[in-house]
Scaffold this motif. Structure first.
Motif, PDB file in Angstrom:
ATOM      1  N   PHE A   6       0.738  -1.215   0.048  1.00  0.00           N
ATOM      2  CA  PHE A   6       0.011   0.055  -0.019  1.00  0.00           C
ATOM      3  C   PHE A   6       1.136   1.241  -0.020  1.00  0.00           C
ATOM      4  CE2 PHE A   6       0.799   0.795   4.382  1.00  0.00           C
ATOM      5  CZ  PHE A   6       1.026  -0.602   5.041  1.00  0.00           C
ATOM      6  N   GLY A   7       0.391   2.378  -0.252  1.00  0.00           N
ATOM      7  CA  GLY A   7       0.847   3.697  -0.276  1.00  0.00           C
ATOM      8  C   GLY A   7       1.030   4.128   0.925  1.00  0.00           C
ATOM      9  N   ILE A   8       0.079   4.920   1.671  1.00  0.00           N
ATOM     10  CA  ILE A   8      -0.086   5.349   3.002  1.00  0.00           C
ATOM     11  C   ILE A   8      -1.015   4.780   3.963  1.00  0.00           C
ATOM     12  CG2 ILE A   8      -0.456   7.775   3.858  1.00  0.00           C
ATOM     13  CD1 ILE A   8       1.761   7.894   1.961  1.00  0.00           C
ATOM     14  N   LEU A   9      -0.440   4.762   5.086  1.00  0.00           N
ATOM     15  CA  LEU A   9      -1.277   4.045   6.183  1.00  0.00           C
ATOM     16  C   LEU A   9      -1.750   5.392   7.014  1.00  0.00           C
ATOM     17  CD1 LEU A   9      -2.398   1.756   7.875  1.00  0.00           C
ATOM     18  CD2 LEU A   9      -0.077   1.731   9.048  1.00  0.00           C
ATOM     19  N   LEU A  10      -2.861   5.418   7.391  1.00  0.00           N
ATOM     20  CA  LEU A  10      -3.475   6.472   8.264  1.00  0.00           C
ATOM     21  C   LEU A  10      -3.985   5.689   9.226  1.00  0.00           C
ATOM     22  CD1 LEU A  10      -5.259   8.902   5.562  1.00  0.00           C
ATOM     23  CD2 LEU A  10      -2.751   9.222   6.797  1.00  0.00           C
ATOM     24  N   VAL A  11      -3.661   6.095  10.734  1.00  0.00           N
ATOM     25  CA  VAL A  11      -4.034   5.517  11.765  1.00  0.00           C
ATOM     26  C   VAL A  11      -4.212   6.184  12.778  1.00  0.00           C
ATOM     27  CG1 VAL A  11      -3.604   3.617  13.618  1.00  0.00           C
ATOM     28  CG2 VAL A  11      -2.650   3.240  11.427  1.00  0.00           C
ATOM     29  N   ALA A  12      -5.422   6.146  13.532  1.00  0.00           N
ATOM     30  CA  ALA A  12      -5.741   6.872  14.626  1.00  0.00           C
ATOM     31  C   ALA A  12      -6.024   6.127  16.025  1.00  0.00           C
ATOM     32  CB  ALA A  12      -7.152   7.875  14.486  1.00  0.00           C
ATOM     33  N   ALA A  13      -5.214   6.466  17.023  1.00  0.00           N
ATOM     34  CA  ALA A  13      -5.482   5.603  18.151  1.00  0.00           C
ATOM     35  C   ALA A  13      -5.833   6.445  19.409  1.00  0.00           C
ATOM     36  CB  ALA A  13      -3.733   4.886  18.341  1.00  0.00           C
ATOM     37  N   SER A  14      -6.714   6.002  20.012  1.00  0.00           N
ATOM     38  CA  SER A  14      -6.908   6.801  21.148  1.00  0.00           C
ATOM     39  C   SER A  14      -7.121   5.950  22.229  1.00  0.00           C
ATOM     40  CB  SER A  14      -8.332   7.674  20.754  1.00  0.00           C
ATOM     41  OG  SER A  14      -9.363   6.766  20.581  1.00  0.00           O
ATOM     42  N   CYS A  15      -7.009   6.321  23.463  1.00  0.00           N
ATOM     43  CA  CYS A  15      -6.898   5.822  24.773  1.00  0.00           C
ATOM     44  C   CYS A  15      -7.844   6.595  25.696  1.00  0.00           C
ATOM     45  CB  CYS A  15      -5.854   5.494  25.506  1.00  0.00           C
ATOM     46  SG  CYS A  15      -4.508   5.079  24.460  1.00  0.00           S
ATOM     47  N   GLN A  16      -9.025   5.844  25.931  1.00  0.00           N
ATOM     48  CA  GLN A  16     -10.012   6.816  26.730  1.00  0.00           C
ATOM     49  C   GLN A  16     -10.010   6.254  28.164  1.00  0.00           C
ATOM     50  OE1 GLN A  16     -13.759   6.228  24.786  1.00  0.00           O
ATOM     51  NE2 GLN A  16     -13.190   7.435  23.385  1.00  0.00           N
ATOM     52  N   GLN A  17     -10.045   7.249  29.163  1.00  0.00           N
ATOM     53  CA  GLN A  17     -10.111   7.056  30.501  1.00  0.00           C
ATOM     54  C   GLN A  17     -10.945   6.157  30.985  1.00  0.00           C
ATOM     55  OE1 GLN A  17      -9.681  10.863  31.998  1.00  0.00           O
ATOM     56  NE2 GLN A  17      -7.503  10.561  32.682  1.00  0.00           N
ATOM     57  N   ALA A  18     -10.784   5.382  32.040  1.00  0.00           N
ATOM     58  CA  ALA A  18     -11.996   4.399  32.422  1.00  0.00           C
ATOM     59  C   ALA A  18     -13.129   5.229  33.285  1.00  0.00           C
ATOM     60  CB  ALA A  18     -11.409   3.498  33.478  1.00  0.00           C
ATOM     61  N   THR A  19     -14.353   4.749  32.927  1.00  0.00           N
ATOM     62  CA  THR A  19     -15.296   5.331  33.854  1.00  0.00           C
ATOM     63  C   THR A  19     -15.675   4.512  34.830  1.00  0.00           C
ATOM     64  OG1 THR A  19     -17.018   4.191  32.612  1.00  0.00           O
ATOM     65  CG2 THR A  19     -16.430   5.931  31.594  1.00  0.00           C
ATOM     66  N   GLU A  20     -16.597   4.944  35.558  1.00  0.00           N
ATOM     67  CA  GLU A  20     -17.018   4.060  37.013  1.00  0.00           C
ATOM     68  C   GLU A  20     -17.537   2.801  36.666  1.00  0.00           C
ATOM     69  OE1 GLU A  20     -19.709   6.373  39.427  1.00  0.00           O
ATOM     70  OE2 GLU A  20     -18.389   7.841  39.761  1.00  0.00           O
ATOM     71  N   LYS A  21     -17.752   2.619  35.554  1.00  0.00           N
ATOM     72  CA  LYS A  21     -18.506   1.188  34.952  1.00  0.00           C
ATOM     73  C   LYS A  21     -17.446   0.359  34.358  1.00  0.00           C
ATOM     74  CE  LYS A  21     -23.396   2.877  34.727  1.00  0.00           C
ATOM     75  NZ  LYS A  21     -24.619   2.992  33.949  1.00  0.00           N
ATOM     76  N   ASP A  23     -13.691  -1.341  33.805  1.00  0.00           N
ATOM     77  CA  ASP A  23     -12.336  -1.654  34.785  1.00  0.00           C
ATOM     78  C   ASP A  23     -11.149  -0.965  34.081  1.00  0.00           C
ATOM     79  OD1 ASP A  23     -13.682  -4.937  34.846  1.00  0.00           O
ATOM     80  OD2 ASP A  23     -13.661  -3.396  36.448  1.00  0.00           O
ATOM     81  N   SER A  24     -11.154  -0.591  32.728  1.00  0.00           N
ATOM     82  CA  SER A  24      -9.991   0.047  32.192  1.00  0.00           C
ATOM     83  C   SER A  24     -10.557   0.921  31.006  1.00  0.00           C
ATOM     84  CB  SER A  24      -9.004  -0.960  31.804  1.00  0.00           C
ATOM     85  OG  SER A  24      -9.636  -1.581  30.674  1.00  0.00           O
ATOM     86  N   GLY A  25      -9.632   1.496  30.507  1.00  0.00           N
ATOM     87  CA  GLY A  25     -10.089   2.135  29.055  1.00  0.00           C
ATOM     88  C   GLY A  25      -9.633   1.264  27.874  1.00  0.00           C
ATOM     89  N   LYS A  26      -9.482   2.014  26.863  1.00  0.00           N
ATOM     90  CA  LYS A  26      -9.398   1.014  25.520  1.00  0.00           C
ATOM     91  C   LYS A  26      -8.498   1.830  24.683  1.00  0.00           C
ATOM     92  CE  LYS A  26     -13.932  -1.426  25.726  1.00  0.00           C
ATOM     93  NZ  LYS A  26     -14.868  -1.674  24.923  1.00  0.00           N
ATOM     94  N   VAL A  27      -7.605   1.034  23.869  1.00  0.00           N
ATOM     95  CA  VAL A  27      -7.252   1.630  22.684  1.00  0.00           C
ATOM     96  C   VAL A  27      -7.829   1.127  21.600  1.00  0.00           C
ATOM     97  CG1 VAL A  27      -4.957   1.061  21.292  1.00  0.00           C
ATOM     98  CG2 VAL A  27      -4.724   0.865  23.830  1.00  0.00           C
ATOM     99  N   ARG A  28      -8.492   2.246  20.786  1.00  0.00           N
ATOM    100  CA  ARG A  28      -9.202   1.951  19.647  1.00  0.00           C
ATOM    101  C   ARG A  28      -8.229   2.563  18.531  1.00  0.00           C
ATOM    102  NH1 ARG A  28     -13.420   3.966  22.932  1.00  0.00           N
ATOM    103  NH2 ARG A  28     -14.813   2.253  23.209  1.00  0.00           N
ATOM    104  N   LEU A  29      -7.928   1.616  17.526  1.00  0.00           N
ATOM    105  CA  LEU A  29      -7.130   1.709  16.323  1.00  0.00           C
ATOM    106  C   LEU A  29      -8.099   1.456  15.142  1.00  0.00           C
ATOM    107  CD1 LEU A  29      -4.211   1.874  15.937  1.00  0.00           C
ATOM    108  CD2 LEU A  29      -4.327  -0.489  15.531  1.00  0.00           C
TER     109      LEU A  29
END
Length: 467
Positions: A6-21, A23-29
């Motif tokens: 492929f030519g160009i890879l565009l990735v967005a990764a975000s880690c969201q803080q855990a809420t009270e409900k 156990d942890s945040g998530k890495v979203r790719l």
């Protein structure tokens, strides 16, 4: 060399803080690959415990996946075969751009400063890291001097980079200093055994002061558990201490010694869980021995990490599915001549399965010994079948033509390869399995062709004649 298509890879990764409900945040790719024929490739994300999330790339080049994030740490992103190490924390939002065929990765967005340092340090290491196979043959004094000198250079590089880039996260800098420390300590742990291996000497003993480095490290550093270097140090330390006890005449199984050392030397629950988890995962690459089953009981009783427990239980259940007496999972593939073959068509014969790959040196070194096995077996009663886990058909064909006949060589499509890996618990190569005429597994971790035990096993079923 394989090129990304492929030519160009565009990735967005975000880690969201855990809420009270949560156990942890998530890495979203998520992202999109632009270029020719991106479909058929995969995006993989590995966390610090080597847990994997995989996303196939759609025809339009889009992909997405997510993974739990319990704390800031290091992840490994694989785009096809290219590895990219990332440091991810809460509220990061990164964009990565990668040119096909280029080793360079451009990273922008929130959290990019820390990840740009990782790229810079990789370039520094490529230019400065000693060749340790040559360093390990040196005498202790020279080895220690060079190892300490390189550690100092790494620390100086980090300090200079930090001085020029004031936006680096202090917590990240602290972890990077720890990475340098434990990379150095890990080399020192491995040196005594590695020196014997590389020099071929019969005996070698380090000086009384050699182990002073232990005063600078900590086996209970739970905050460092996301560091690959710290993980490697913990496992290497336990391995080394276990080998010492074994050489002194300890009669226990080596994995049992390792487990006992973990409970003896590691007090922090999280690190202890990780160490037991690592020992078991390595031991279970080859099945469930009696000792492994005993250690599983201890692990299930003591481990407090739900993710580690779930993974080990999954591995155990996987092996139980292919235990002796269980039906061998279906395998369908294509031979060199293009004929479609599956296991069921050989009903009425024993089948000796060999899982291999062209890049696996121990696999290819067995070519010659297959010739001897082929000569002594009863070919009317048993089939020798080699199943490649290569994904490049041309490479498979070149290597398969070198193999001894009458071995049946099978190539699997990419989607089938992953399925077979999981169903047969293929965690290392080569791997050998013996199946009976009714399709039931006799041995899911059978001896290899160069092991004399194989002919004894086959002879017990009157499938081969012993010399």
């Amino acid at each position: 060399m394989h090129r990304l298509v492929f030519g160009i890879l565009l990735v967005a990764a975000s880690c969201q803080q855990a809420t009270e409900k949560q156990d942890s945040g998530k890495v979203r790719l998520f992202g999109q690959i632009e270029g020719d024929s991106p479909s058929g490739q995969t995006i993989q994300l590995f966390d610090a415990l080597d847990r994997e999330m995989t996303s196939d790339i759609a025809e339009d080049g889009r992909f997405s996946l997510e993974m739990p994030l319990s704390s800031p740490g290091y992840f490994l992103l694989r785009v096809d075969s290219k590895p990219i190490q990332l440091y991810l924390s809460e509220n990061y939002n990164l964009t990565l751009r990668l040119e096909a065929g280029s080793p360079e990765v451009q990273i922008t967005g929130r959290g990019s400063e820390n990840n740009q340092y990782i790229r810079a340090f990789e370039r520094f290491e490529a230019a400065n890291k000693p060749a340790y196979d040559r360093l390990l043959v040196r005498h202790e004094e020279d080895f220690l001097l060079e190892a300490r000198r390189y550690r100092s250079k790494c620390e100086a590089f980090l300090s200079n980079y930090q001085a020029k880039n004031v936006n680096l996260d202090p917590k990240f800098i602290s972890k990077e200093r720890a990475r340098i420390l434990y990379a150095w300590a890990n080399r020192l742990v491995q040196y005594p055994e590695a020196h014997l291996f590389y020099t071929g000497e019969d005996e070698f003993a380090v000086s009384a002061n050699y182990h002073d480095y232990k005063k600078t490290v900590n086996l209970d550093a739970i905050d460092l558990l996301t560091l690959p270097e710290y993980q490697n140090f913990v496992t290497s330390y336990i391995d080394y201490e276990a080998e010492i006890l074994k050489k002194k005449g300890d009669k226990r199984d080596l994995d049992q010694i390792r487990f006992d050392l973990v409970t003896q030397d590691i007090n922090e629950t999280g690190v202890r869980d990780f160490a037991m988890f690592s020992i078991l995962r390595r031991a279970m690459q080859h099945g469930l021995s009696g000792v492994t089953k005993d250690l599983l009981s201890i692990f299930y009783d003591q481990c407090q990490n739900s993710l580690m427990l779930a993974e080990i239980r999954g591995e155990e259940h996987g092996w139980l599915r292919i235990a002796p007496g269980k039906t061998a999972p279906a395998i369908k593939g294509v031979t060199l001549s293009g004929e479609r073959v599956n296991l069921s068509q050989f009903e009425g014969k024993f089948i000796y399965l060999n899982f291999w790959a062209s890049w696996c040196t121990p696999c290819t070194s067995e070519y010659a010994t297959f010739a001897h096995v082929a000569e002594v077996i009863d070919s009317n009663s048993i089939v020798l079948m080699s199943i490649s886990l290569d994904t490049d058909r041309d490479i498979w064909q070149r290597h398969s033509r070198e193999r001894t006949k009458p071995v049946i060589d099978l190539f699997l499509t990419k989607d089938v390869v992953n399925e077979v890996r999981e169903e047969y618990q293929i965690r290392s190569l080569p791997r050998y399995i013996l199946v009976d005429p009714s399709g039931k597994i006799i041995d899911s971790n059978a001896p290899g062709p160069s092991d004399a035990a194989l002919l004894s096993l086959l002879a017990s079923f009157e499938l081969a004649a012993l010399d």
